[in-house]
Design a protein around this motif. Structure first.
Motif, PDB file in Angstrom:
ATOM      1  N   SER A   1       1.890  -8.837 -10.195  1.00  0.00           N
ATOM      2  CA  SER A   1       0.622  -8.677  -9.486  1.00  0.00           C
ATOM      3  C   SER A   1      -0.375  -8.105 -10.494  1.00  0.00           C
ATOM      4  O   SER A   1       0.004  -7.696 -11.598  1.00  0.00           O
TER       5      SER A   1
ATOM      6  N   ARG B   1      -4.939  -3.272 -14.232  1.00  0.00           N
ATOM      7  CA  ARG B   1      -3.514  -3.017 -14.411  1.00  0.00           C
ATOM      8  C   ARG B   1      -2.729  -4.302 -14.153  1.00  0.00           C
ATOM      9  O   ARG B   1      -2.798  -4.872 -13.063  1.00  0.00           O
TER      10      ARG B   1
ATOM     11  N   VAL C   1       5.710  -1.319  -2.678  1.00  0.00           N
ATOM     12  CA  VAL C   1       6.411  -2.586  -2.940  1.00  0.00           C
ATOM     13  C   VAL C   1       7.897  -2.281  -2.867  1.00  0.00           C
ATOM     14  O   VAL C   1       8.437  -1.520  -3.680  1.00  0.00           O
TER      15      VAL C   1
ATOM     16  N   ASP D   1      -4.142   4.786  -3.352  1.00  0.00           N
ATOM     17  CA  ASP D   1      -4.790   4.689  -4.670  1.00  0.00           C
ATOM     18  C   ASP D   1      -5.851   5.779  -4.764  1.00  0.00           C
ATOM     19  O   ASP D   1      -6.503   6.087  -3.771  1.00  0.00           O
TER      20      ASP D   1
ATOM     21  N   TYR E   1       7.374  -6.647 -12.199  1.00  0.00           N
ATOM     22  CA  TYR E   1       8.580  -6.093 -11.587  1.00  0.00           C
ATOM     23  C   TYR E   1       9.737  -7.000 -11.991  1.00  0.00           C
ATOM     24  O   TYR E   1       9.803  -8.154 -11.540  1.00  0.00           O
TER      25      TYR E   1
ATOM     26  N   LEU F   1      -6.446  -6.280  -5.390  1.00  0.00           N
ATOM     27  CA  LEU F   1      -5.084  -6.636  -5.801  1.00  0.00           C
ATOM     28  C   LEU F   1      -4.911  -8.146  -5.738  1.00  0.00           C
ATOM     29  O   LEU F   1      -5.084  -8.756  -4.683  1.00  0.00           O
TER      30      LEU F   1
ATOM     31  N   PHE G   1      -8.824  -1.448 -10.539  1.00  0.00           N
ATOM     32  CA  PHE G   1      -9.185  -0.184  -9.896  1.00  0.00           C
ATOM     33  C   PHE G   1     -10.619   0.196 -10.271  1.00  0.00           C
ATOM     34  O   PHE G   1     -10.906   0.439 -11.445  1.00  0.00           O
TER      35      PHE G   1
ATOM     36  N   HIS H   1       0.464   2.201   0.719  1.00  0.00           N
ATOM     37  CA  HIS H   1       1.073   0.893   0.477  1.00  0.00           C
ATOM     38  C   HIS H   1       2.238   1.081  -0.477  1.00  0.00           C
ATOM     39  O   HIS H   1       2.377   2.150  -1.097  1.00  0.00           O
TER      40      HIS H   1
ATOM     41  N   HIS I   1       2.295   5.061  -1.799  1.00  0.00           N
ATOM     42  CA  HIS I   1       1.196   5.855  -2.368  1.00  0.00           C
ATOM     43  C   HIS I   1      -0.136   5.367  -1.817  1.00  0.00           C
ATOM     44  O   HIS I   1      -0.220   4.256  -1.296  1.00  0.00           O
TER      45      HIS I   1
ATOM     46  N   ARG J   1       8.593 -10.243  -9.905  1.00  0.00           N
ATOM     47  CA  ARG J   1       7.323 -10.307  -9.165  1.00  0.00           C
ATOM     48  C   ARG J   1       6.221  -9.807 -10.087  1.00  0.00           C
ATOM     49  O   ARG J   1       6.423  -8.852 -10.834  1.00  0.00           O
TER      50      ARG J   1
HETATM   51  O1  LIG Z   1       2.070  -4.635  -7.096  1.00  0.00           O
HETATM   52  C1  LIG Z   1       1.533  -4.394  -6.027  1.00  0.00           C
HETATM   53  O2  LIG Z   1       1.468  -5.250  -5.139  1.00  0.00           O
HETATM   54  C2  LIG Z   1       0.935  -3.042  -5.736  1.00  0.00           C
HETATM   55  C3  LIG Z   1       0.622  -2.207  -6.949  1.00  0.00           C
HETATM   56  C4  LIG Z   1      -0.069  -0.938  -6.582  1.00  0.00           C
HETATM   57  O3  LIG Z   1      -0.221  -0.616  -5.434  1.00  0.00           O
HETATM   58  C5  LIG Z   1      -0.633  -0.048  -7.627  1.00  0.00           C
HETATM   59  O4  LIG Z   1      -0.333  -0.242  -8.814  1.00  0.00           O
HETATM   60  O5  LIG Z   1      -1.390   0.877  -7.271  1.00  0.00           O
END
Ligand SMILES: O=C(O)CCC(=O)C(=O)O
Ligand SMILES: [Fe+2]
Length: 309
Positions: A268, A163, A254, A187, A167, A194, A272, A252, A185, A266
């Protein structure tokens, strides 16, 4: 317990026992750990994947929507469409989800080299994941390659997903209370890698064995440093259940930055590890009823993605 252990994979073959002990301690007690000095994906691989991601998200929406989000395949591009049960508001983000066995179908074709390089990144992310999971398999009394066989990404029933997350810049905008870049949430996979990059702060986690409140709202949160080449790993719900709750899946999120904070874009990247649909998930102590990987994900998606159209 607030610090996330940083576990170096330098000289992996000669330090296996030490690395394994550190991983198992972190999985049992914290739910998160950061891997560094890994052979793959290399720092250059990670930088390259961020660059491809940046190119993808820079395109017009009508180009990105050529690879639309397909709910029952859990893949494709979405924009501000993921509503978390913890918040009831859409995450302020775009994401592109890809699975290796569907390369060539619903993958972007508009960026030079995107498909082959991204596939290679997925292969390397899987390789590192399986290195980590081999320790967890042995600790649970399974064979060393147990999770490797359970994550066969070339088969039709594969579910592991890359993924890319984006952002958008909200400079000068104060989002109303209750809006998040990614709402709190856990995972629902086995293990998440990550990838962050220098300066891309924003991830916060709720580490440890105890979450006090529903969705960890009001609990103590710890910011996670963002560093290119450092990979933040977390245990997902599937592995928690598969380990009869020995390994901990944790919350966790954001946070959406407020006025006066760094509100720039941002990015990331998450990989998964999700077992194949036909694999049966059940821990050695049989604490939970056996469930196939397919049913597990369907139930999790129904809970988590309530508003995908
Ligand atoms: O962008 C992030 O740092 C976290 C993303 C995340 O936790 C997710 O997509 O499950
Ligand atoms: Fe997550």
């Amino acid at each position: 317990m607030s610090d996330i252990p940083v576990i170096s994979f330098r000289d992996f073959e000669n330090r296996k026992q030490e690395i394994g002990n550190q991983l198992i301690y972190a999985a049992e007690n914290i739910g998160f750990f950061t891997v560094c000095d890994q052979a793959y994906p290399s720092v250059d691989d990670i930088k390259q994947q961020f660059s491809l991601s940046e190119q993808f998200f820079a395109q017009d929406d009508n180009v990105k929507s050529q690879t639309p989000f397909i709910k029952d395949k859990n893949s494709g591009w979405e924009k501000m469409a993921q509503v978390r049960p913890s918040t009831g508001t859409p995450d302020q983000k775009e994401s592109l989800q890809l699975q290796q066995h569907t390369k060539g179908q619903n993958w972007p074709t508009t960026i030079n080299g995107f498909e082959d390089k991204t596939e290679k990144f997925m292969i390397n992310s899987r390789k590192l994941s399986m290195q980590i999971l081999s320790f967890f398999a042995l600790a649970l009394g399974f064979e060393e390659d147990f999770f490797d066989r359970a994550h066969n990404v070339t088969k039709e029933d594969a579910q592991s997903t890359l993924r890319l997350l984006y952002y958008p810049d909200i400079t000068g905008i104060q989002l109303p209370k209750g809006y998040w870049r990614a709402g709190p949430h856990t995972d629902f996979d086995v293990l998440t890698l990550l990838f962050q990059h220098d300066g891309g702060e924003g991830l916060e986690i709720c580490p440890g064995r105890k979450v006090q409140t529903s969705f960890a709202i009001g609990d103590e949160w710890t910011p996670v440093p963002a560093k290119t080449g450092h990979i933040v790993c977390n245990i997902g719900d599937m592995l928690m259940s598969w380990s009869d709750d020995r390994f901990k899946s944790n919350f966790h999120r954001v946070r959406a930055p407020d006025l006066g904070q760094n509100q720039q874009t941002r990015m990331s990247i998450a990989y998964f590890n999700q077992v194949n649909k036909n694999v049966i998930i059940q821990g050695p102590l049989k604490k939970y009823p056996a469930l196939t990987g397919g049913d597990y994900i369907l139930q999790a998606i129904a809970r988590n993605f309530s508003s995908f159209k």
